[in-house]
Design an enzyme around this catalytic site. Sequence first.
Site, PDB file in Angstrom:
ATOM      1  N   VAL A   1      48.152  30.240  18.740  1.00 21.91           N
ATOM      2  CA  VAL A   1      47.142  31.285  18.653  1.00 21.91           C
ATOM      3  C   VAL A   1      47.486  32.340  19.692  1.00 21.91           C
ATOM      4  O   VAL A   1      47.850  32.009  20.828  1.00 21.91           O
ATOM      5  CB  VAL A   1      45.730  30.717  18.915  1.00 21.91           C
ATOM      6  CG1 VAL A   1      44.676  31.813  18.797  1.00 21.91           C
ATOM      7  CG2 VAL A   1      45.427  29.571  17.956  1.00 21.91           C
ATOM      8  N   CYS A   2      47.403  33.594  19.300  1.00 19.69           N
ATOM      9  CA  CYS A   2      47.544  34.699  20.248  1.00 19.69           C
ATOM     10  C   CYS A   2      48.938  34.613  20.901  1.00 19.69           C
ATOM     11  O   CYS A   2      49.930  34.369  20.212  1.00 19.69           O
ATOM     12  CB  CYS A   2      46.403  34.609  21.259  1.00 19.69           C
ATOM     13  SG  CYS A   2      46.056  36.101  22.208  1.00 19.69           S
ATOM     14  N   THR A   3      49.041  34.764  22.205  1.00 19.12           N
ATOM     15  CA  THR A   3      50.347  34.728  22.857  1.00 19.12           C
ATOM     16  C   THR A   3      50.924  33.318  22.958  1.00 19.12           C
ATOM     17  O   THR A   3      52.006  33.136  23.533  1.00 19.12           O
ATOM     18  CB  THR A   3      50.277  35.357  24.262  1.00 19.12           C
ATOM     19  OG1 THR A   3      49.208  34.748  24.988  1.00 19.12           O
ATOM     20  CG2 THR A   3      50.016  36.860  24.172  1.00 19.12           C
ATOM     21  N   GLY A   4      50.251  32.349  22.374  1.00 15.93           N
ATOM     22  CA  GLY A   4      50.844  31.019  22.248  1.00 15.93           C
ATOM     23  C   GLY A   4      52.181  31.063  21.525  1.00 15.93           C
ATOM     24  O   GLY A   4      53.073  30.247  21.795  1.00 15.93           O
TER      25      GLY A   4
END
Lengths: 210, 210
Positions: free
Chosen positions: A102-105
Amino acid sequence: MEASRAIAVYIYPGLTALDAIGPYEILRGLPGATVQFVAQERGPVTVDSTFLRLHADVSWDEVKQADILVVPGGNAPSQMRNPAALAWLRQIHATTRWTLSVCTGSLILAAAGVITGGEAATHWSARDHLRRFGVTPSRARVTRQGKIITAAGVSAGIDAALTLAALECDQSTAECIQLFIEYAPQPPFYAGTPETASPEVIARTRLFLK
Amino acid sequence: MEASRAIAVYIYPGLTALDAIGPYEILRGLPGATVQFVAQERGPVTVDSTFLRLHADVSWDEVKQADILVVPGGNAPSQMRNPAALAWLRQIHATTRWTLSVCTGSLILAAAGVITGGEAATHWSARDHLRRFGVTPSRARVTRQGKIITAAGVSAGIDAALTLAALECDQSTAECIQLFIEYAPQPPFYAGTPETASPEVIARTRLFLK
């Protein structure tokens, strides 16, 4: 007999809480789900604002396998610089049916060599960072590459986890979870992406992200 | 000088994590925000699935005032039966500019005598329970009654908190937070309310809720 589903949510200091909790709230509804919040060490982990601590019940050493691995974003650079973190993620990813960022994951997964090319989603403000790993930033909210599912920023983890739930089980199960969380969103404003937000809002938000 | 905004998120065993974390992630973005997760006692609080613990940094005794109070749903009956919980909520509500409930949190507020009539939102499966308090269940996702804002089930807390952010500050600030969490939802299915879900999905979800 009901399938058992081991879900590992990777947590670390500075993660964005909603990145982890959105998918968690959905995936815990899968039949047979068990969820572990995994950190480098057991104990409370301070997240984004410093106002909240999530509790890790297990450490990296204790988890060798997961059916579903969830990697939230937030202070991704701290993880990208941590070879032990990247090694653990690589090791667990090798055992999963699904790996969800998720996101910058997705930047963490790229740094770990889990995402090595193709397209992936990330937070809109981090799209250029993905390119440094030879990965093309997707503008889609949810992007799939084999068993790797990447979501755009923060709240996109909810859409991605529902997509994953349908792939892992079936659409009816995913719809039950959607109904349980009454997910019929009605954003009061229209500023959720840089394509729809005003230049002033984009500029202010970039300052906040620094 | 920047305003200071004291936000209290009420947490208790069995709450639905996303009810609390959705609004938290938004309200922490308000200028000058400080957030406290408040429980009967300090320490880890086990939430919905037993797989996750949120950490309460302060106890009821330590918090006498809040500008914004957030009351999540989940195991609402446990709180509705707890006179000390209801007294604390009444006391804090008397000091707030805004009181926000999510999901069955509105039942807790009704039991506390904070909501005494009119319309309020709650989880779709709990609408009848609101009527027992003389409160008309709203079918709207977000309902406002003076300084009390009530959200429908679980994920509706995100829409309600963005609405609250605009009321507390201004629309531009709320839009910045919306852009930060990239909230441009795209649910993959259309089953988020009992009005749109299939009868089979509704029946299965009711079993899950029991």
